[in-house]
Design a protein around this motif. Sequence first.
Motif, mmCIF file in Angstrom:
data_model
loop_
_atom_site.group_PDB
_atom_site.id
_atom_site.type_symbol
_atom_site.label_atom_id
_atom_site.label_comp_id
_atom_site.label_asym_id
_atom_site.label_seq_id
_atom_site.Cartn_x
_atom_site.Cartn_y
_atom_site.Cartn_z
ATOM 1 N N MET A 59 9.020 25.111 19.357
ATOM 2 C CA MET A 59 9.180 26.570 19.349
ATOM 3 C C MET A 59 10.576 26.940 18.875
ATOM 4 O O MET A 59 10.747 27.806 18.013
ATOM 5 N N LEU A 60 11.583 26.273 19.414
ATOM 6 C CA LEU A 60 12.962 26.583 19.033
ATOM 7 C C LEU A 60 13.180 26.317 17.547
ATOM 8 O O LEU A 60 13.901 27.060 16.875
ATOM 9 N N ASP A 61 12.541 25.300 17.017
ATOM 10 C CA ASP A 61 12.648 24.980 15.601
ATOM 11 C C ASP A 61 11.921 26.012 14.737
ATOM 12 O O ASP A 61 12.329 26.301 13.618
ATOM 13 N N LEU A 110 19.660 31.080 21.007
ATOM 14 C CA LEU A 110 18.825 32.155 20.456
ATOM 15 C C LEU A 110 19.679 33.282 19.897
ATOM 16 O O LEU A 110 19.424 33.783 18.801
ATOM 17 N N GLU A 111 20.692 33.680 20.647
ATOM 18 C CA GLU A 111 21.562 34.766 20.199
ATOM 19 C C GLU A 111 22.270 34.403 18.899
ATOM 20 O O GLU A 111 22.418 35.252 18.017
ATOM 21 N N ALA A 112 22.706 33.154 18.778
ATOM 22 C CA ALA A 112 23.384 32.715 17.558
ATOM 23 C C ALA A 112 22.458 32.830 16.346
ATOM 24 O O ALA A 112 22.922 33.058 15.227
ATOM 25 N N ARG A 113 21.163 32.708 16.595
ATOM 26 C CA ARG A 113 20.175 32.800 15.515
ATOM 27 C C ARG A 113 19.581 34.208 15.400
ATOM 28 O O ARG A 113 18.624 34.411 14.665
ATOM 29 N N LYS A 114 20.142 35.143 16.181
ATOM 30 C CA LYS A 114 19.677 36.538 16.190
ATOM 31 C C LYS A 114 18.209 36.648 16.609
ATOM 32 O O LYS A 114 17.407 37.352 15.999
ATOM 33 N N MET A 132 9.437 39.295 11.494
ATOM 34 C CA MET A 132 9.788 39.334 12.910
ATOM 35 C C MET A 132 8.534 39.053 13.728
ATOM 36 O O MET A 132 7.619 39.843 13.770
ATOM 37 N N ALA A 133 8.541 37.914 14.376
ATOM 38 C CA ALA A 133 7.388 37.498 15.159
ATOM 39 C C ALA A 133 7.737 37.486 16.640
ATOM 40 O O ALA A 133 8.893 37.328 17.022
ATOM 41 N N ILE A 134 6.725 37.653 17.446
ATOM 42 C CA ILE A 134 6.877 37.546 18.895
ATOM 43 C C ILE A 134 6.261 36.211 19.288
ATOM 44 O O ILE A 134 5.070 35.973 19.091
ATOM 45 N N ILE A 135 7.112 35.332 19.813
ATOM 46 C CA ILE A 135 6.707 33.965 20.121
ATOM 47 C C ILE A 135 6.700 33.771 21.639
ATOM 48 O O ILE A 135 7.689 34.058 22.313
ATOM 49 N N GLY A 136 5.600 33.247 22.157
ATOM 50 C CA GLY A 136 5.493 32.990 23.587
ATOM 51 C C GLY A 136 5.659 31.513 23.887
ATOM 52 O O GLY A 136 5.356 30.657 23.054
ATOM 53 N N TYR A 137 6.146 31.238 25.090
ATOM 54 C CA TYR A 137 6.240 29.854 25.558
ATOM 55 C C TYR A 137 5.686 29.811 26.969
ATOM 56 O O TYR A 137 6.097 30.576 27.846
ATOM 57 N N ALA A 138 4.729 28.912 27.191
ATOM 58 C CA ALA A 138 4.105 28.754 28.504
ATOM 59 C C ALA A 138 4.159 27.282 28.886
ATOM 60 O O ALA A 138 3.947 26.405 28.050
ATOM 61 N N ARG A 139 4.453 27.029 30.167
ATOM 62 C CA ARG A 139 4.531 25.647 30.640
ATOM 63 C C ARG A 139 4.107 25.577 32.088
ATOM 64 O O ARG A 139 4.443 26.447 32.887
ATOM 65 N N VAL A 140 3.362 24.545 32.403
ATOM 66 C CA VAL A 140 3.089 24.196 33.798
ATOM 67 C C VAL A 140 3.634 22.796 34.017
ATOM 68 O O VAL A 140 3.764 22.009 33.084
ATOM 69 N N SER A 141 3.960 22.488 35.272
ATOM 70 C CA SER A 141 4.647 21.238 35.575
ATOM 71 C C SER A 141 3.726 20.045 35.759
ATOM 72 O O SER A 141 4.125 18.913 35.528
ATOM 73 N N GLY A 156 1.575 40.927 23.625
ATOM 74 C CA GLY A 156 1.457 41.039 22.181
ATOM 75 C C GLY A 156 2.075 39.912 21.382
ATOM 76 O O GLY A 156 2.515 40.134 20.253
ATOM 77 N N VAL A 157 2.077 38.712 21.932
ATOM 78 C CA VAL A 157 2.676 37.601 21.194
ATOM 79 C C VAL A 157 1.833 37.245 19.976
ATOM 80 O O VAL A 157 0.617 37.424 19.965
ATOM 81 N N ASP A 158 2.521 36.757 18.958
ATOM 82 C CA ASP A 158 1.850 36.332 17.730
ATOM 83 C C ASP A 158 1.465 34.864 17.783
ATOM 84 O O ASP A 158 0.479 34.450 17.188
ATOM 85 N N LYS A 159 2.272 34.071 18.463
ATOM 86 C CA LYS A 159 2.040 32.625 18.543
ATOM 87 C C LYS A 159 2.542 32.149 19.899
ATOM 88 O O LYS A 159 3.576 32.613 20.375
ATOM 89 N N ILE A 160 1.799 31.221 20.508
ATOM 90 C CA ILE A 160 2.183 30.680 21.806
ATOM 91 C C ILE A 160 2.349 29.161 21.695
ATOM 92 O O ILE A 160 1.462 28.462 21.187
ATOM 93 N N PHE A 161 3.485 28.678 22.176
ATOM 94 C CA PHE A 161 3.716 27.249 22.315
ATOM 95 C C PHE A 161 3.483 26.941 23.787
ATOM 96 O O PHE A 161 4.060 27.590 24.659
ATOM 97 N N LYS A 162 2.632 25.965 24.073
ATOM 98 C CA LYS A 162 2.286 25.685 25.467
ATOM 99 C C LYS A 162 2.287 24.197 25.722
ATOM 100 O O LYS A 162 1.983 23.402 24.838
ATOM 101 N N GLU A 163 2.657 23.849 26.956
ATOM 102 C CA GLU A 163 2.638 22.432 27.324
ATOM 103 C C GLU A 163 2.541 22.245 28.830
ATOM 104 O O GLU A 163 2.858 23.139 29.606
#
Length: 184
Positions: free
Chosen positions: A49-51, A81-85, A1-10, A27-34
Amino acid sequence: MAIIGYARVSTEGQELTAQLEQLNGAGVDKIFKEKASGVKQDRPQLAAMLDHLREGDTVIVCKLDRIARSTKHLLEIVESLEARKVSFKVLNINLDTSTPTGKLMLSMLASIAQFEREMMLERQREGIRLAKDAGRYQGRKATARALSDKALELLAQGKTKQAVADELEIGIASVYRIAKAAKA
């Protein structure tokens, strides 16, 4: 169980620093950023990230508008996300879909979004009706029909329907309709 972050600026001029600090503080374990517009561009890091997610993971964003283009898009993401729990958290509004309150808030957002969409469509229909009554609404121009002669000429030259559609920048279905109408 990982905590995954997503950050984006426009835009390129914006910085991810504040979002990254908030996500690290959560406390995120990994961040996807763009750096990508939420509307105009694909977002490869969001897709990655979704993958990457696995059952039991949690996705955290700082604000709703960082992950989704619209409420509809947000709901599609959360449903996936819910479908994948996988849980979903939004820091600035304290939304957490792993709790009953978070699920209620999300349902309320969905209801409000649907209501807003229906109201917008109703206003649009009323505006079109009023414009038609006043003689100001013509609808969109029939671009393909205006190109019927050129389409038939290209077909007579032996070009394929797809080649005609591409050259005239119209849909292939329009080329089929033009050809059918010419035979009738």
